[in-house]
Design a protein around this motif. Structure first.
Motif, PDB file in Angstrom:
ATOM      1  N   ASP A  97      24.093 -20.808 -38.871  1.00 30.24           N
ATOM      2  CA  ASP A  97      25.331 -21.237 -38.211  1.00 30.24           C
ATOM      3  C   ASP A  97      25.120 -21.477 -36.723  1.00 30.24           C
ATOM      4  OD1 ASP A  97      24.862 -18.358 -38.373  1.00 30.24           O
ATOM      5  OD2 ASP A  97      26.682 -18.119 -37.184  1.00 30.24           O
TER       6      ASP A  97
ATOM      7  N   ARG B 252       9.089  -4.413 -33.642  1.00 31.07           N
ATOM      8  CA  ARG B 252       8.468  -4.351 -32.329  1.00 31.07           C
ATOM      9  C   ARG B 252       6.994  -4.000 -32.347  1.00 31.07           C
ATOM     10  NH1 ARG B 252      13.230  -4.194 -28.887  1.00 31.07           N
ATOM     11  NH2 ARG B 252      14.710  -4.274 -30.563  1.00 31.07           N
TER      12      ARG B 252
ATOM     13  N   GLU C 170      27.972 -13.488 -38.926  1.00 26.75           N
ATOM     14  CA  GLU C 170      27.736 -12.062 -38.724  1.00 26.75           C
ATOM     15  C   GLU C 170      28.553 -11.187 -39.662  1.00 26.75           C
ATOM     16  OE1 GLU C 170      26.669 -11.031 -34.416  1.00 26.75           O
ATOM     17  OE2 GLU C 170      28.124 -12.651 -34.202  1.00 26.75           O
TER      18      GLU C 170
ATOM     19  N   LYS D 273      17.187  -8.522 -39.324  1.00 24.94           N
ATOM     20  CA  LYS D 273      16.775  -7.691 -40.473  1.00 24.94           C
ATOM     21  C   LYS D 273      17.875  -6.708 -40.875  1.00 24.94           C
ATOM     22  CE  LYS D 273      13.187  -6.053 -38.328  1.00 24.94           C
ATOM     23  NZ  LYS D 273      13.247  -6.914 -37.119  1.00 24.94           N
ATOM     24  N   THR D 274      18.310  -5.895 -39.893  1.00 27.43           N
ATOM     25  CA  THR D 274      19.263  -4.828 -40.201  1.00 27.43           C
ATOM     26  C   THR D 274      20.595  -5.404 -40.685  1.00 27.43           C
ATOM     27  OG1 THR D 274      18.163  -3.504 -38.506  1.00 27.43           O
ATOM     28  CG2 THR D 274      20.315  -2.738 -39.266  1.00 27.43           C
ATOM     29  N   THR D 275      21.034  -6.460 -40.021  1.00 24.20           N
ATOM     30  CA  THR D 275      22.287  -7.113 -40.422  1.00 24.20           C
ATOM     31  C   THR D 275      22.191  -7.644 -41.850  1.00 24.20           C
ATOM     32  OG1 THR D 275      22.552  -7.792 -38.117  1.00 24.20           O
ATOM     33  CG2 THR D 275      23.948  -8.884 -39.734  1.00 24.20           C
TER      34      THR D 275
END
Ligand SMILES: Nc1nc2c(ncn2[C@@H]2O[C@H](COP(=O)(O)OP(=O)(O)OP(=O)(O)O)[C@@H](O)[C@H]2O)c(=O)[nH]1
Ligand SMILES: [Mg+2]
Length: 306
Positions: free
Chosen positions: A256, A193, A282, A113-115
């Motif tokens: 990937d 979480r 990434e 999510k954050t990435t």
């Protein structure tokens, strides 16, 4: 690099496994008979299309092959591509028409999510938009730290509170700051979480109320992030989240990292929610708008190419 080349290199693991298998089937092509259909269905299941979608595709290939009098491997490849294309939802871009437009990003922990938010923010900033990130994952302090790093990298603004703060309060403040600064887009990071569905629904409902009250005219995307390497488990998560929130799209990450890129088809064809973005690495520019046709072309390349 365009989508096609990028998805091709992102799908390298998949192409080594899945595509090879399809090619083997095509190479031994004699006719579209039950043996071939069995092999095709098995290859589809092994590539994570899911049993239901694979069975449906098999029937469709069988019917159309008779109708279209398929007689060569190349024709079969085209037919299979057409069948899968028709089973997948049409490509849909994100709706960013509101001002500010809202993108709410949800999903279980570790899916990306954050990435993905960092990558999206970088893209919009580079297009000249002003982007506000809301660190509504208050479950652990490190989450907001991580988002802050991405905000810095992307050149986006960020609103964060302390660990354990009310996520809806973060959203409220981010909206106020976005309005004051004239931001074009607000992207909201949420916690992965939440241990049960009631918790999740509560939190999403609270955020929903704030957004509806404070930004009644804004466009809203609710994107579920799924990790392609988790295979059919991702389909499961999608079904659960789809009950808890009004999903408008899927971000499928880590393509990937999987040899089973067929998961894209399983989600698009089986869930009824479009895959809007795919992650293939990434790096900052490793998140792309999904393109069904290019994806299938990479998954099932023309036979003479290899
Ligand atoms: N190879 C690859 N790795 C990715 C991709 N997207 C995300 N990742 C990696 O996945 C890991 C988890 O990503 P996060 O963005 O922290 O995931 P998250 O959903 O925010 O996790 P929580 O905040 O713990 O719920 C990181 O190491 C990312 O670099 C992708 O498309 N490809
Ligand atoms: Mg996170």
């Amino acid at each position: 690099m365009g989508f096609f080349d990028k998805i091709k290199s992102g799908l390298k693991k998949t192409t080594q496994a899945v595509t090879q298998q399809f090619e083997d089937i095509m190479a031994s092509f004699v006719a579209v008979d039950d043996d071939l259909l069995d092999e095709l269905e098995e290859a589809m299941i092994l590539s994570d299309l899911g049993a239901g979608v694979a069975a449906k595709a098999r029937e469709e290939v069988k019917t159309r092959a008779q109708h279209q009098k398929v007689g060569t491997a190349a024709e079969l490849r085209c037919l299979l591509k057409d069948v899968l294309t028709d089973m997948m939802l049409e490509d849909t871009a994100l709706d960013l028409s509101g001002s500010p437009a809202v993108i709410l990003v949800i999903g279980v922990n570790g899916v990306g999510k954050t990435t993905s938010i960092g990558k999206l923010a970088a893209r919009y900033v580079s297009e000249g938009k002003r982007v506000m990130l809301a660190a509504a994952d208050t479950f652990r302090a490190a989450a907001a730290d991580q988002l802050e790093v991405w905000a810095g990298r992307a050149g986006a603004d960020i609103v964060r509170h302390g660990e354990g703060a009310d996520p809806a309060a973060v959203v409220f403040d981010a909206i106020a700051a976005a309005k004051a600064r004239g931001c074009d887009i607000i992207i909201i990071d949420t916690a992965g979480r939440l241990h049960n569905k009631a918790n999740l629904m509560n939190e999403l409902a609270k955020i929903d109320r704030i957004l509806t009250r404070e930004l009644p005219d804004s466009s809203r995307e609710t994107l579920l992030v799924l990790d392609a390497t988790t295979g059919q488990n991702a389909v499961h998560q999608a079904e659960e989240f789809n009950k808890a929130a009004k999903l408008t799209g899927i971000i499928l990450t880590k393509l990937d990292g999987t040899a089973k890129g067929g998961i894209v088809v399983a989600i698009s064809a089986g869930l009824g929610v479009p895959v809007k973005l795919v992650g293939v690495g990434e790096g900052l520019d490793d998140l792309m708008d999904f393109n069904r046709s290019d994806f299938l072309e990479a998954l099932l390349p023309p036979l003479d190419e290899n």
